[in-house]
Design a protein around this motif. Structure first.
Motif, PDB file in Angstrom:
ATOM      1  N   ASN A  28      55.434  34.357  24.128  1.00 31.63           N
ATOM      2  CA  ASN A  28      56.526  34.856  23.319  1.00 31.63           C
ATOM      3  C   ASN A  28      57.795  34.718  23.964  1.00 31.63           C
ATOM      4  N   GLN A  29      57.907  34.173  25.143  1.00 32.37           N
ATOM      5  CA  GLN A  29      59.209  33.990  25.613  1.00 32.37           C
ATOM      6  C   GLN A  29      60.116  33.159  24.627  1.00 32.37           C
ATOM      7  N   LEU A  30      61.473  33.548  24.605  1.00 30.21           N
ATOM      8  CA  LEU A  30      62.005  32.877  23.778  1.00 30.21           C
ATOM      9  C   LEU A  30      63.070  31.764  24.240  1.00 30.21           C
ATOM     10  N   PRO A  31      63.917  31.762  25.136  1.00 26.99           N
ATOM     11  CA  PRO A  31      64.420  30.684  25.862  1.00 26.99           C
ATOM     12  C   PRO A  31      63.427  29.447  26.033  1.00 26.99           C
ATOM     13  N   GLN A  32      63.982  28.355  25.862  1.00 34.52           N
ATOM     14  CA  GLN A  32      63.102  27.122  26.284  1.00 34.52           C
ATOM     15  C   GLN A  32      64.038  26.310  27.392  1.00 34.52           C
ATOM     16  N   PRO A  33      63.569  25.393  28.189  1.00 36.89           N
ATOM     17  CA  PRO A  33      64.120  24.637  29.103  1.00 36.89           C
ATOM     18  C   PRO A  33      65.382  23.888  28.094  1.00 36.89           C
ATOM     19  N   ILE A  62      64.897  44.806  22.939  1.00 42.56           N
ATOM     20  CA  ILE A  62      65.523  44.406  21.486  1.00 42.56           C
ATOM     21  C   ILE A  62      67.046  43.542  21.782  1.00 42.56           C
ATOM     22  N   LEU A  63      67.574  43.958  22.778  1.00 45.88           N
ATOM     23  CA  LEU A  63      68.697  43.033  23.105  1.00 45.88           C
ATOM     24  C   LEU A  63      68.426  41.742  23.230  1.00 45.88           C
ATOM     25  N   TYR A  64      67.320  41.308  24.022  1.00 43.24           N
ATOM     26  CA  TYR A  64      66.830  40.001  24.323  1.00 43.24           C
ATOM     27  C   TYR A  64      66.553  39.233  23.062  1.00 43.24           C
ATOM     28  N   TRP A  65      65.684  39.975  22.173  1.00 39.25           N
ATOM     29  CA  TRP A  65      65.498  39.445  20.780  1.00 39.25           C
ATOM     30  C   TRP A  65      66.721  39.272  20.086  1.00 39.25           C
ATOM     31  N   LEU A  66      67.716  40.221  19.865  1.00 33.09           N
ATOM     32  CA  LEU A  66      68.606  40.050  19.076  1.00 33.09           C
ATOM     33  C   LEU A  66      69.527  38.806  19.376  1.00 33.09           C
ATOM     34  N   ALA A  67      69.874  38.621  20.641  1.00 29.11           N
ATOM     35  CA  ALA A  67      70.751  37.763  21.175  1.00 29.11           C
ATOM     36  C   ALA A  67      70.099  36.394  21.112  1.00 29.11           C
ATOM     37  N   ASN A  68      68.668  36.184  21.232  1.00 32.58           N
ATOM     38  CA  ASN A  68      68.152  35.018  21.171  1.00 32.58           C
ATOM     39  C   ASN A  68      67.893  34.454  19.575  1.00 32.58           C
ATOM     40  N   HIS A  69      68.224  35.353  18.544  1.00 32.17           N
ATOM     41  CA  HIS A  69      68.073  34.959  17.275  1.00 32.17           C
ATOM     42  C   HIS A  69      69.488  35.064  16.772  1.00 32.17           C
ATOM     43  N   THR A  70      70.639  34.943  17.460  1.00 36.74           N
ATOM     44  CA  THR A  70      72.008  34.912  17.249  1.00 36.74           C
ATOM     45  C   THR A  70      72.378  33.393  17.447  1.00 36.74           C
ATOM     46  N   PRO A  71      72.776  32.653  16.606  1.00 40.55           N
ATOM     47  CA  PRO A  71      73.204  31.250  16.523  1.00 40.55           C
ATOM     48  C   PRO A  71      74.297  30.972  17.539  1.00 40.55           C
ATOM     49  N   GLY A  72      73.733  29.898  18.499  1.00 38.12           N
ATOM     50  CA  GLY A  72      74.758  29.700  19.675  1.00 38.12           C
ATOM     51  C   GLY A  72      74.548  30.476  20.920  1.00 38.12           C
ATOM     52  N   VAL A  73      73.575  31.379  20.943  1.00 40.01           N
ATOM     53  CA  VAL A  73      73.621  32.302  22.131  1.00 40.01           C
ATOM     54  C   VAL A  73      72.204  32.245  22.652  1.00 40.01           C
ATOM     55  N   THR A  74      72.160  32.156  23.983  1.00 38.74           N
ATOM     56  CA  THR A  74      70.812  32.318  24.696  1.00 38.74           C
ATOM     57  C   THR A  74      70.881  33.396  25.576  1.00 38.74           C
ATOM     58  N   ALA A  75      69.889  34.197  25.644  1.00 37.86           N
ATOM     59  CA  ALA A  75      69.824  35.338  26.719  1.00 37.86           C
ATOM     60  C   ALA A  75      68.702  35.188  27.459  1.00 37.86           C
ATOM     61  N   GLY A 172      72.835  50.160  20.574  1.00 37.40           N
ATOM     62  CA  GLY A 172      73.133  48.600  21.294  1.00 37.40           C
ATOM     63  C   GLY A 172      72.892  47.545  19.961  1.00 37.40           C
ATOM     64  N   GLU A 173      72.147  47.919  18.958  1.00 36.07           N
ATOM     65  CA  GLU A 173      71.969  46.684  18.130  1.00 36.07           C
ATOM     66  C   GLU A 173      73.383  46.232  17.404  1.00 36.07           C
ATOM     67  N   GLU A 174      74.135  47.105  16.858  1.00 42.34           N
ATOM     68  CA  GLU A 174      75.367  46.849  16.194  1.00 42.34           C
ATOM     69  C   GLU A 174      76.289  46.253  16.888  1.00 42.34           C
ATOM     70  N   PRO A 251      62.170  43.475  18.326  1.00 40.88           N
ATOM     71  CA  PRO A 251      61.084  42.400  18.655  1.00 40.88           C
ATOM     72  C   PRO A 251      59.516  42.367  18.005  1.00 40.88           C
ATOM     73  N   VAL A 252      59.164  41.907  17.131  1.00 40.05           N
ATOM     74  CA  VAL A 252      57.873  41.791  16.664  1.00 40.05           C
ATOM     75  C   VAL A 252      56.942  41.055  17.357  1.00 40.05           C
ATOM     76  N   ARG A 253      57.630  40.125  18.263  1.00 42.95           N
ATOM     77  CA  ARG A 253      56.802  39.182  19.156  1.00 42.95           C
ATOM     78  C   ARG A 253      57.346  39.525  20.434  1.00 42.95           C
ATOM     79  N   PRO A 254      57.161  40.419  21.008  1.00 44.38           N
ATOM     80  CA  PRO A 254      57.369  41.091  22.373  1.00 44.38           C
ATOM     81  C   PRO A 254      56.786  40.153  23.430  1.00 44.38           C
ATOM     82  N   LEU A 255      57.466  39.949  24.670  1.00 48.12           N
ATOM     83  CA  LEU A 255      56.764  39.159  25.788  1.00 48.12           C
ATOM     84  C   LEU A 255      55.743  39.988  26.190  1.00 48.12           C
ATOM     85  N   ILE A 256      54.789  39.358  26.480  1.00 49.45           N
ATOM     86  CA  ILE A 256      53.325  39.715  27.164  1.00 49.45           C
ATOM     87  C   ILE A 256      53.567  39.548  28.705  1.00 49.45           C
ATOM     88  N   PRO A 257      53.521  40.559  29.561  1.00 48.36           N
ATOM     89  CA  PRO A 257      53.772  40.369  30.854  1.00 48.36           C
ATOM     90  C   PRO A 257      52.575  39.934  31.666  1.00 48.36           C
TER      91      PRO A 257
END
Length: 610
Positions: A28-33, A62-75, A172-174, A251-257
């Motif tokens: 479930n990691q969001l950023p890709q190479p 939540i912040l990680y999910w929000l940022a990575n679902h914002t166009p033009g942003v990678t967190a 933090g969301e808004e 984050p409905v698809r949270p990272l699995i450690p």
């Protein structure tokens, strides 16, 4: 510079304990190479503690999910390397990297650090130094990220004032979404990063830029004045509120450690805020007004999270889950949704009066490993004074119901150090715990195993106790000794657990500290202070030496009763209620105990020295 991925793989991982916490690439990691290089805005979401703690923190997810679902942003995520990893990184000159795709943390546009705990302050400095970011905001230039702090300690960030560019007050969301949009706009317009600090502070009423304010002190060390240096910078900062949790990003698809972490479960925040208003509780006063998720939304998020993770436990989180208005229906529907899949539902923070109505639905859904109840004080009078609405009758009837439903152990939370408490209040902790244990005997069982966790009061800003003198270490040590001796004298199934006294006193220092304490934090960090929330890392001698080197008296910050007219270091930062309301609550506390409020400058009376 050599490839950072190769440096981590070849020069770090083979030489550290539990290397799985540094490898990244979780399910479930969001950023890709390549995403980092293509992004308009790069964000390092930094947590100043270990991977095993940070991966359990819902706010960062939540912040990680929000940022990575914002166009033009990678967190990408950043955690504090453990002590052995830090040693290797410094020896082999491996800079702080992002966990997801191994990027230089210093190349982010925004370095967003979560301020969760006073004893994590030195870890904040360690993250900055490992990244190659100057510790002090005044020493940074336009090549360095904007260092932005948020979280509960942002309600009084003054001890870290010299190290932070910006502080976000409130949810933090808004706020994070608006910051990302503004930084993207400024960057596209060619605005230099250092210039963004003032622009952001003037644009958003919930952003605080510590470096744009000056502080003057009286001869006695108290604050004389606190003023902004520019007309467009507000003198008071308000809080950002997320009022509609149903519409908030989650984050409905949270990272699995990859490794075992503190809370190995899928968590859903059902409610933000608490109506109980216990007078010592920072979150209860600052998380206002209360916002709630609907049952339908909770079920939807829980179902999505289960399918994305396969977790066999779902935690329904809030400061006081008991006060969710449709708790019984929520318990029933969660049970119906997940019981056939052998998924347990965790209901933390339940008050005993509300637990009674939920036990039938909880009985099949929740593992019987233990039940947790926050009692806080042993006597009804002291509980009434702190606004803890738990009676002995409710407590004992509640545990009987729990024992009948299959529970065999109970964890009780107490606190020592309240103004005006007596020896009887302290002794009563063990007496009440034994009653809770013996309540299982009439039901045909052995005494229940009771773990009594006794914490030391740390007065917090934005609460009625923000003026209170914290007891000295001697007071807490004597209380610890007394409870231990009483426990040995009367054998029972009660086990006592009490935290480190000196660490709690340090928490009291920094909880209500001002920006002069930044020198102490830096001195302690240079002396090797790291991970001070961990028992095997905490070394009080380092902190003593840091106070001696800087000439700062910790007792002045921790053990001194404040006057109601004193300018407090966080006074320009909005809490959840007015100062006048807190003052009324503080006075009412002493009225309920029928004692006088201490005079300004006094230390808390040491009942063990009388």
């Amino acid at each position: 510079m050599p490839d950072l991925r190769d440096m981590v793989s070849n020069n770090l991982l083979p030489f550290v304990s539990q290397p799985g916490q540094y490898v990244g690439g979780e399910v479930n990691q969001l950023p890709q190479p390549g995403d980092w290089q293509r992004a308009n805005i790069r964000v390092a979401v930094a947590f100043p503690d270990s991977y095993t703690i940070g991966m359990s923190h819902l706010g960062c997810q939540i912040l990680y999910w929000l940022a990575n679902h914002t166009p033009g942003v990678t967190a990408e995520r950043v955690f504090c390397p453990w002590i052995d990893a830090e040693q290797v990184m410094r020896a082999k000159k491996i800079p702080l990297f992002t966990w997801d795709t191994r990027q230089l943390a210093a190349e982010a546009d925004i370095f967003a650090v979560s301020l969760q705990y006073e004893m994590g302050f030195t870890n904040v400095l360690n993250l900055l130094d490992l990244a190659g970011i100057p510790l002090r905001a005044a020493d940074r230039d336009n090549s360095h990220p904007l260092v932005i702090g948020g979280g509960p300690q942002a309600d009084n960030p003054e001890p870290l004032a010299e190290f932070l560019d910006l502080v976000v007050l409130g949810d933090g969301e808004e706020s994070f979404a608006q910051i990302l949009s503004a930084v993207d706009e400024y960057k596209a317009s060619g605005v230099a990063r250092r210039d963004m600090i003032r622009l952001l502070a003037a644009r958003f009423p919930w952003i605080y830029a510590p470096g744009l304010y000056s502080v003057q002190y009286n001869d006695d060390g108290t604050i004389k004045s606190f003023t902004s240096e520019y007309d467009d910078i507000p003198s008071n900062i308000i809080r950002c509120k997320t009022l509609d949790l149903d519409q908030a990003p989650f984050p409905v698809r949270p990272l699995i450690p990859h490794v075992k972490v503190i809370h190995d479960r899928f968590a859903v925040e059902v409610m933000r805020g608490c109506p109980q208003s216990c007078r010592f509780c920072h979150a209860g006063f600052t998380k206002r007004p209360i916002s709630r998720r609907s049952i339908d939304k909770i079920i939807e998020l829980a179902e999505q999270g289960y399918k994305a993770t396969g977790c066999d436990e779902i935690g329904l989180l809030s400061l006081s889950t008991s006060d969710y208005p449709q708790l019984e229906e929520l318990a029933r529907r969660m049970n119906e949704q997940f019981v056939d899949r052998r998924v347990s539902i965790a209901f933390p923070s339940l008050r005993v009066d509300k637990m009674l109505s939920c036990v039938p639905h909880m009985a099949s859904a929740v593992r019987k490993s233990g039940l947790t109840m926050a009692v806080e004080a042993s006597s009804s009078k002291l509980r009434s004074a702190i606004h803890k609405r738990v009676t002995d009758g409710d407590l004992l009837e509640g545990v009987r119901q729990a024992y009948q439903a299959g529970w065999k152990s109970v964890k009780l939370y107490f606190m020592v150090g309240f103004p005006g408490e007596t020896l009887a209040d302290i002794d009563g902790i063990l007496d009440l715990s034994r009653e809770v244990s013996r309540a299982r005997i009439p039901l045909g069982g052995a005494p229940a195993a009771v773990n009594a966790s006794v914490g030391w009061l740390v007065p917090k800003p934005h609460t009625p106790f923000q003026w209170a003198a914290q007891p000295t270490a001697h007071y807490y040590h004597e209380a610890r000794i007394r409870l231990r001796e009483l426990s040995r004298a009367t054998r029972s199934a009660v086990r006592l657990k009490m935290p480190n006294v000196e660490r709690s006193v340090l928490e009291g220092v920094f909880s209500r500290g001002d920006r002069r304490l930044g020198r102490v934090i830096e001195a302690a960090w240079r002396l090797g202070a790291r991970f001070d929330g961990w028992d095997d890392c905490f070394d009080f001698h380092r902190w003593n030496q840091a106070f001696e080197e800087t000439g700062i008296d910790p007792g002045w910050y921790a053990h001194r009763e404040r006057g109601l007219d004193e300018i407090l270091p966080w006074q320009h930062l909005a809490g959840g209620v007015s100062r006048e309301y807190l003052e009324k609550q503080y006075n009412d506390y002493f009225a309920r105990l029928e004692i006088d409020r201490p005079a300004p400058g006094m230390f808390k009376a040491d009942i063990f020295a009388e």
